[in-house]
Design an enzyme around this catalytic site. Sequence first.
Site, PDB file in Angstrom:
ATOM      1  N   LYS A 178      14.110   7.429 -14.403  1.00  0.00           N
ATOM      2  CA  LYS A 178      13.191   6.911 -13.381  1.00  0.00           C
ATOM      3  C   LYS A 178      12.327   8.069 -12.916  1.00  0.00           C
ATOM      4  O   LYS A 178      12.767   8.924 -12.158  1.00  0.00           O
ATOM      5  CB  LYS A 178      13.987   6.330 -12.212  1.00  0.00           C
ATOM      6  CG  LYS A 178      13.271   5.191 -11.454  1.00  0.00           C
ATOM      7  CD  LYS A 178      11.998   5.599 -10.748  1.00  0.00           C
ATOM      8  CE  LYS A 178      12.282   6.324  -9.453  1.00  0.00           C
ATOM      9  NZ  LYS A 178      11.006   6.637  -8.700  1.00  0.00           N
ATOM     10  N   GLU A 253      20.473  18.237  -6.989  1.00  0.00           N
ATOM     11  CA  GLU A 253      19.751  19.420  -6.523  1.00  0.00           C
ATOM     12  C   GLU A 253      18.844  18.961  -5.395  1.00  0.00           C
ATOM     13  O   GLU A 253      17.944  18.138  -5.605  1.00  0.00           O
ATOM     14  CB  GLU A 253      18.922  20.054  -7.635  1.00  0.00           C
ATOM     15  CG  GLU A 253      18.261  21.348  -7.180  1.00  0.00           C
ATOM     16  CD  GLU A 253      16.949  21.635  -7.881  1.00  0.00           C
ATOM     17  OE1 GLU A 253      16.025  22.105  -7.195  1.00  0.00           O
ATOM     18  OE2 GLU A 253      16.853  21.382  -9.094  1.00  0.00           O
ATOM     19  N   CYS A 286      11.407  24.084  -4.472  1.00  0.00           N
ATOM     20  CA  CYS A 286      12.696  24.046  -3.782  1.00  0.00           C
ATOM     21  C   CYS A 286      13.321  25.430  -3.660  1.00  0.00           C
ATOM     22  O   CYS A 286      14.064  25.710  -2.708  1.00  0.00           O
ATOM     23  CB  CYS A 286      13.654  23.114  -4.509  1.00  0.00           C
ATOM     24  SG  CYS A 286      13.943  23.546  -6.239  1.00  0.00           S
ATOM     25  N   GLU A 384      13.710  21.859   5.735  1.00  0.00           N
ATOM     26  CA  GLU A 384      12.836  22.161   4.601  1.00  0.00           C
ATOM     27  C   GLU A 384      11.479  21.491   4.798  1.00  0.00           C
ATOM     28  O   GLU A 384      11.384  20.265   4.890  1.00  0.00           O
ATOM     29  CB  GLU A 384      13.464  21.679   3.294  1.00  0.00           C
ATOM     30  CG  GLU A 384      12.648  22.052   2.067  1.00  0.00           C
ATOM     31  CD  GLU A 384      13.276  21.587   0.770  1.00  0.00           C
ATOM     32  OE1 GLU A 384      13.271  22.358  -0.207  1.00  0.00           O
ATOM     33  OE2 GLU A 384      13.776  20.449   0.732  1.00  0.00           O
TER      34      GLU A 384
END
Length: 487
Positions: A178, A253, A286, A384
Amino acid sequence: MRTRIEGVEVDTRHWIAGRRVDSAARFQSISPIDEAVIADMAAGSAIEIEQAIEAASSAFKRWKRTAREERARLLHRIADIIESRIEALAQVETRDNGSLLRSHRRRVMPRVAMNFRFFADWLLQLDHPDFDVRGHRNHVSWDPSGVAAIITPWNAPLMLGTWRIAPALAAGCTVVYKPPEWAPLTASLLADIAAEAGLPDGVFNVVQGIGREAGAALARHPGIRRLSFTGSVATARQIAAVAGANLVPLSFELGGKSPFVVFADCDLELAVNTAIGQYDNAGQVCLAGTRLLVEESIRDQFLEAFLAKATAIRQGDPRDEATDIGPQISRPHFERVDGFVQRAIASGLKPVLGGAPNRDLGGLYYRPTLFLDPPAGSEILRDEVFGPVLCLQGFRSEEEAIALANDTEYGLAAVIMTGDHERAKRFTSQVSAGLVWNNCFFVRDLRQAFGGNGKSGIGREGGTWSFDFYCDVKNSVYAPVGWRKDG
């Protein structure tokens, strides 16, 4: 059903069981470069997910028995075709997700091909020496687990996708992928490449769609045997809740809030240049060290040099070779980044760099931003942002630096800049991170274990760790007695 992106024809339908499949529902792919609609994509639902998993389950019966050498050959063939189409893939992905064209050409797309080559070669050398226990021979093997569901984000869609797809296919799993709804186009091109390479029908399937529909249906399906997800903590929690009902092993992750630690004994020019690199991809990385921790004795010197470099960053159209950083991925994400910055300003913080959209460029372009000394526990330090926003704090001792570095719920990466090798080893042993760079950044090899601690994720991938995840590792024990002499 097909569209042209930068002169490249892209099919906007799913790829299931070796054929193109349409959906009644559609969603738009919008380029962050100018917010233009560039494709009208088939939007998958539980119906298409069911079809894809059925196709993958059927294909698995044959694929798992395919010889290692043949699986490796097909993966190398995929890599060959990718290398022959680097320019087309780079053009499409830049238009789709706004990352630099020069990076896609020189670094990202070559890495996509390398993902397939590396895991093809690693498969052929995958082995564990037999060992004896009281005369009984033990043999370790890796059995393909079944259908692997792979869901990856938009900041490097093809590279991050194939980083999981390649080892899953090498391991003998079949895949339902996906791709991200904000940058789905190169996944469709990958389906064409896999078919041209001769990958059997149903071994690799692509279902496009919105995460809360197609992604959710994939995560909760009882037919999957592994699930790899890269994205936000909030989405990971939802995936874990539904996949956990089926006891599906997960690899997550989930981003980071990494420290970038600068000691007074460092090579200052190297430290500053490396720190500027944390704005790469408009901060949508990231691994970025977004918390700059600088020893007080060189803080002013570091800041002066950093600001001089940062103000020279060239922001603009990512298709221009002279551009250093491009736009944010989408209007919602742009507003999210700006929300973090404006709340920080409203709390009393004053940015010494940036702090607002780039009004000269308009659209989704956000100026590189730096805040000084946010208070402990503040949102801008804790959460974040995933945009071009850094914070700088000072420290006076190694112990204080460790405390600041570990003052986060994340633990993906860390960067340490020091001239003292023993200090680097000490600091590395104490910092909570899955990956630590000493006097460097973004040096990554597929043999390495990759993953994060805390809210940065679950599990490790890379090298044999990837095969450990996508396979059921089996130990077989053979007794020294009881065998026919001719057996």
